[in-house]
Design an enzyme around this catalytic site. Structure first.
Site, PDB file in Angstrom:
ATOM      1  N   LYS A   1      -1.715  -9.282   2.574  1.00 39.41           N
ATOM      2  CA  LYS A   1      -2.194  -9.509   3.929  1.00 39.41           C
ATOM      3  C   LYS A   1      -2.641 -10.947   4.104  1.00 39.41           C
ATOM      4  CE  LYS A   1      -4.926  -6.037   2.996  1.00 39.41           C
ATOM      5  NZ  LYS A   1      -5.618  -4.756   2.833  1.00 39.41           N
TER       6      LYS A   1
ATOM      7  N   CYS B   1     -11.630 -10.554  -2.906  1.00 34.85           N
ATOM      8  CA  CYS B   1     -11.474  -9.648  -4.057  1.00 34.85           C
ATOM      9  C   CYS B   1     -12.702  -8.769  -4.186  1.00 34.85           C
ATOM     10  CB  CYS B   1     -11.354 -10.424  -5.365  1.00 34.85           C
ATOM     11  SG  CYS B   1      -9.896 -11.443  -5.510  1.00 34.85           S
TER      12      CYS B   1
ATOM     13  N   HIS C   1       0.838  -1.212   0.000  1.00 28.87           N
ATOM     14  CA  HIS C   1       0.000   0.000   0.000  1.00 28.87           C
ATOM     15  C   HIS C   1       0.865   1.252   0.000  1.00 28.87           C
ATOM     16  CE1 HIS C   1      -2.503  -2.997   2.386  1.00 28.87           C
ATOM     17  NE2 HIS C   1      -3.070  -2.921   1.191  1.00 28.87           N
TER      18      HIS C   1
ATOM     19  N   HIS D   1      -6.267 -15.163  -4.012  1.00 29.88           N
ATOM     20  CA  HIS D   1      -6.241 -15.455  -2.578  1.00 29.88           C
ATOM     21  C   HIS D   1      -6.101 -16.932  -2.240  1.00 29.88           C
ATOM     22  CE1 HIS D   1      -7.961 -11.378  -2.782  1.00 29.88           C
ATOM     23  NE2 HIS D   1      -7.154 -11.213  -1.763  1.00 29.88           N
TER      24      HIS D   1
END
Ligand code: MSP
Length: 508
Positions: free
Chosen positions: A297, A128, A20, A146
């Protein structure tokens, strides 16, 4: 001229990580550089707080989505601050002004007949917050990003007639080949469009956490529609007044490659549907990888920007991100790589060069930068350097610009010191004029590279400039980034090491 630059808005379902920080720093580098060019900049970042990604984590943690968002937004705001980012506004999609503006915008699309009611069935990844096609799924019906098993859902909701914009989108791509960059992403988005667009669902019947659909209060908008609109709504209220007339459309929108389809296909179609001018350009960067995988994450392989800043300072982090990984491509980061660049490039090549130059001016010329002619030898590399940096940054080539400053500026000056050996010149009174020229050239050289490096490393470069007697806004103007634009005669100040050696940092 007005220059509006944006970052994606970050999900507040977990703590921020370097991925980020990356986009935010990139946008800040561009924003600072544009201000050096005298542009009127508006830089926006913020948080994406609605939808499944947040609602699910909140449920797992036994708090309301609002509580989770309020708790986590603090970390994102802190991140932006600690990264030394100069954003003009921080938008939260739970801002009531944003919610109201989303309702108005979507109502406009509805009133123009681009939204209808239908039934949706498809594979849905809640992380998502997006549907996946059969082809995209990994074996065992897993999300390709993921890696979790996802389910097929069937629901009644409102649809946006994306398919109706197929022709207009194809025309956009044909007429404005630089609207999506780099080229590989332009091609990817265009081939997605050419593959045939299907209508997309804009609402969620089951979810409570979101912006209510004004013509059907039982539903909330799909989080992506609410989120994309942040770029537009922020200008309506962010600075306390409506500044759309000045700043719309965005000059540059920076995003990661995972969210290309939303930004390069759905977003322009939404604007077309409401007859709003399109952004001038999207630039898509790659992933920061750790041990070969996307830092994320969910995968848990993240580098904590706060820890790095605590030990090495924010400038080192800002520098490393664009030096190590070519902006636009994927690339690996590691603590070892970071330390190596910190020690050789920042501590030695830049930090030491600065300390040595100031120390020599102190010792040989009583702390006053000599008034002398510029040494011609530096011209070859320095002439046109600022222009080259400007061109690279116009192309959002953050790594190329930095590479240019380093090789033509910083490294050239290091070689120059070694070649000229001022400590030898100082011993020979017949060489006094030459020593003046060398010291003036070095002082100007480190000043010019510091002006150019300022968007990347605002603190270190400003400290160095201050030690050279250069303070205030004008000293950072890009038009002063050429050798000789500041005459000799100023008194140099004291400079603590810009980048203390890692051993020293750790011992402290
Ligand atoms: N909320 C959406 C974006 C909405 S924009 C209208 C979202 N949020 S996110 O928090 O998951 O990711 C935001 C940005 O961070 C994305 O551009 C993404 O590419 C970037 N990154 C997240 N991890 C990353 C890396 N490991 N490397 C580089 N950037 C990555 O998506």
């Amino acid at each position: 001229m007005a220059f509006y630059v944006t970052t994606p808005i970050y999900y507040v379902n977990a703590e921020p990580h370097l991925g980020h920080a990356y986009t935010t720093i990139a946008a800040d580098v561009v924003a600072r550089h544009m201000r050096q060019r005298g542009e009127d900049v508006f830089f926006l970042t913020g948080t994406d707080e609605h939808g499944e990604p947040v609602a699910q984590v909140a449920e797992r943690e036994g708090v309301s989505p609002r509580e989770l968002a309020d708790r986590n937004v603090v970390h994102f705001k802190q991140m932006v601050e600690r990264l030394d980012c100069t954003n003009d506004f921080f938008i939260r999609t739970t801002d009531p002004e944003h919610e109201q503006a989303v309702r108005e915008f979507m109502q406009g699309i509805y009133d123009r007949g681009h939204i209808y009611e239908g039934i949706y069935e498809g594979w849905y990844c809640p992380y998502c917050a997006d549907f996946k096609t059969e082809q995209e799924l990994l074996p065992g019906n897993c999300c390709p990003i993921h890696k979790i098993v996802i389910e097929k859902v069937r629901e009644e909701n409102w649809f946006f007639r994306l398919s109706a914009f197929q022709g207009e989108l194809e025309r956009l791509y044909a007429e404005r080949p630089d609207w999506v960059e780099p080229r590989i992403r332009y091609n990817e988005a265009l081939s997605f469009i050419k593959g045939g667009l299907e209508d997309v669902s804009v609402s969620r019947p089951k979810l409570q956490w979101g912006v209510r659909v004004p013509w059907d209060e039982r539903q909330v908008f799909y989080v992506w529609f609410d989120a994309l609109l942040n770029y537009y709504t922020a200008l309506q209220y962010g600075p306390g007044k409506d500044v759309r007339a000045t700043f719309w459309p965005p000059a540059l929108q920076l995003i990661g490659k995972d969210i290309l389809k939303f930004h390069a296909v759905i977003w322009p179609a939404m604007l077309m549907a409401n007859e709003v001018e399109l952004p001038r350009r999207l630039f898509i960067h790659g992933y920061l990888l750790m041990q070969g995988e996307k830092m994320s994450k969910t995968l848990g392989n993240v580098l904590d920007p706060f820890q790095v800043i605590d030990v090495y300072g924010v400038d080192a982090l800002r520098y490393y991100c664009f030096r190590e990984v070519s902006f636009g491509q994927d690339g690996s980061v590691s603590t070892e790589g970071f330390e190596a660049r910190y020690n050789t490039e920042l501590a030695n090549e830049y930090g030491n060069l600065a300390s040595r130059t100031l120390a020599m001016i102190e010792r040989y010329r009583d702390g006053v930068v000599p008034q002398a002619e510029l040494p011609e030898e530096l011209g070859a590399e320095f002439d046109g350097l600022a222009g080259a940096v400007e061109r690279h940054l116009d192309g959002v080539e953050l790594t190329l610009a930095l590479e240019e400053i380093w090789s033509r500026g910083v490294r050239r000056l290091n070689r120059y010191v070694e070649q000229q050996a001022p400590w030898k010149l100082a011993k020979d009174p017949a060489q006094a004029r030459q020593l003046d020229r060398v010291l003036y050239g070095l002082a100007e050289g480190i000043r010019v590279v510091s002006v150019l490096l300022n968007p990347y490393m605002p603190t270190a470069s400003s400290r160095l400039l201050a030690a050279l007697g250069q303070q205030g806004g004008e000293s950072l103007a890009l038009e002063n980034a050429s050798l000789g634009s500041v005459p000799g005669g100023s008194r140099v100040g004291k400079l603590e090491p810009l980048f203390p050696k890692v051993e020293a940092v750790e011992a402290a």
